[in-house]
Design a protein around this motif. Structure first.
Motif, PDB file in Angstrom:
ATOM      1  N   THR A  18       0.839  -1.204   0.000  1.00  0.00           N
ATOM      2  CA  THR A  18       0.000   0.000   0.000  1.00  0.00           C
ATOM      3  C   THR A  18       0.872   1.251   0.000  1.00  0.00           C
ATOM      4  O   THR A  18       0.605   2.214  -0.725  1.00  0.00           O
ATOM      5  N   LEU A  19       1.940   1.233   0.789  1.00  0.00           N
ATOM      6  CA  LEU A  19       2.865   2.364   0.831  1.00  0.00           C
ATOM      7  C   LEU A  19       3.544   2.567  -0.527  1.00  0.00           C
ATOM      8  O   LEU A  19       3.680   3.700  -0.992  1.00  0.00           O
ATOM      9  N   ALA A  21       2.280   1.752  -3.422  1.00  0.00           N
ATOM     10  CA  ALA A  21       1.253   2.287  -4.323  1.00  0.00           C
ATOM     11  C   ALA A  21       1.046   3.782  -4.091  1.00  0.00           C
ATOM     12  O   ALA A  21       0.935   4.557  -5.038  1.00  0.00           O
ATOM     13  N   LYS A  22       1.001   4.190  -2.840  1.00  0.00           N
ATOM     14  CA  LYS A  22       0.767   5.605  -2.510  1.00  0.00           C
ATOM     15  C   LYS A  22       1.944   6.486  -2.885  1.00  0.00           C
ATOM     16  O   LYS A  22       1.775   7.669  -3.156  1.00  0.00           O
ATOM     17  N   ASN A  23       3.153   5.919  -2.884  1.00  0.00           N
ATOM     18  CA  ASN A  23       4.356   6.703  -3.152  1.00  0.00           C
ATOM     19  C   ASN A  23       4.883   6.531  -4.569  1.00  0.00           C
ATOM     20  O   ASN A  23       6.067   6.757  -4.821  1.00  0.00           O
ATOM     21  N   ASP A  31      10.653   5.238   5.753  1.00  0.00           N
ATOM     22  CA  ASP A  31       9.197   5.228   5.565  1.00  0.00           C
ATOM     23  C   ASP A  31       8.620   3.839   5.821  1.00  0.00           C
ATOM     24  O   ASP A  31       7.565   3.699   6.442  1.00  0.00           O
ATOM     25  N   GLY A  96      -0.923  -0.666  -8.183  1.00  0.00           N
ATOM     26  CA  GLY A  96      -2.159   0.083  -8.049  1.00  0.00           C
ATOM     27  C   GLY A  96      -3.274  -0.776  -7.509  1.00  0.00           C
ATOM     28  O   GLY A  96      -3.029  -1.761  -6.809  1.00  0.00           O
ATOM     29  N   TYR A  97      -4.460  -0.418  -7.886  1.00  0.00           N
ATOM     30  CA  TYR A  97      -5.653  -1.029  -7.312  1.00  0.00           C
ATOM     31  C   TYR A  97      -6.573  -1.517  -8.425  1.00  0.00           C
ATOM     32  O   TYR A  97      -6.634  -0.923  -9.499  1.00  0.00           O
ATOM     33  N   THR A 110      -3.874   3.607 -10.611  1.00  0.00           N
ATOM     34  CA  THR A 110      -2.818   3.973  -9.674  1.00  0.00           C
ATOM     35  C   THR A 110      -3.413   4.944  -8.653  1.00  0.00           C
ATOM     36  O   THR A 110      -4.541   5.435  -8.821  1.00  0.00           O
ATOM     37  N   THR A 111      -2.667   5.256  -7.625  1.00  0.00           N
ATOM     38  CA  THR A 111      -3.131   6.221  -6.628  1.00  0.00           C
ATOM     39  C   THR A 111      -3.382   7.573  -7.282  1.00  0.00           C
ATOM     40  O   THR A 111      -4.376   8.245  -6.976  1.00  0.00           O
ATOM     41  N   THR A 112      -2.535   7.970  -8.203  1.00  0.00           N
ATOM     42  CA  THR A 112      -2.703   9.248  -8.923  1.00  0.00           C
ATOM     43  C   THR A 112      -4.004   9.243  -9.705  1.00  0.00           C
ATOM     44  O   THR A 112      -4.740  10.224  -9.696  1.00  0.00           O
ATOM     45  N   GLN A 115      -6.901   9.780  -7.427  1.00  0.00           N
ATOM     46  CA  GLN A 115      -6.985  11.141  -6.884  1.00  0.00           C
ATOM     47  C   GLN A 115      -7.356  12.156  -7.960  1.00  0.00           C
ATOM     48  O   GLN A 115      -7.440  13.338  -7.686  1.00  0.00           O
TER      49      GLN A 115
END
Length: 117
Positions: A18-19, A21-23, A31, A96-97, A110-112, A115
């Motif tokens: 998850t980290l 994916a977020k980064n 981190d 990603g998801y 992806t996280t991007t 968002q």
């Protein structure tokens, strides 16, 4: 380009993925350690470095197996998808998801993407 859903073990492996994916696919050792400390704060300082590498190993194996299956490669021919690059790790794949779209089909995001950026 191929996308596949990969089952990832829960716990530390899930926290680190998850980290990643977020980064945007990169994390530092600091981190990773902070994320795992929030998830499991009781660990001693001696065991901390090992828990990061153990969790990443649990992530890498199912990803490599999935790549081998989907691309019809031998497992030994698939590179490590998350490589150590001091001071942390970098994913050589997009992380990603799986998100259900309006047609009830799964799409990779992806996280991007999630968002709106």
């Amino acid at each position: 380009m191929q996308y596949q859903i990969v089952a990832i073990p829960s716990g530390h492996a899930e926290v680190l993925l998850t980290l990643l994916a977020k980064n945007g696919g990169a994390i530092s050792r600091e981190d990773a350690d902070q994320a795992l400390s929030r998830h499991d704060p009781v660990r001693t300082l001696v065991k901390r470095p090992r828990r990061i590498t153990d969790a990443l190993s649990k992530i890498k194996t199912p990803i490599r197996e999935s790549i081998a299956r989907s691309g019809k490669y031998a497992l030994d021919d698939v590179l490590c998808p998350i490589q150590h690059v001091a001071p942390g790790w970098v994913a050589l794949i997009q992380i990603g998801y799986a998100v259900e779209n309006d047609d009830q089909k799964l799409e990779f995001k992806t996280t991007t993407d999630l968002q709106g950026g």
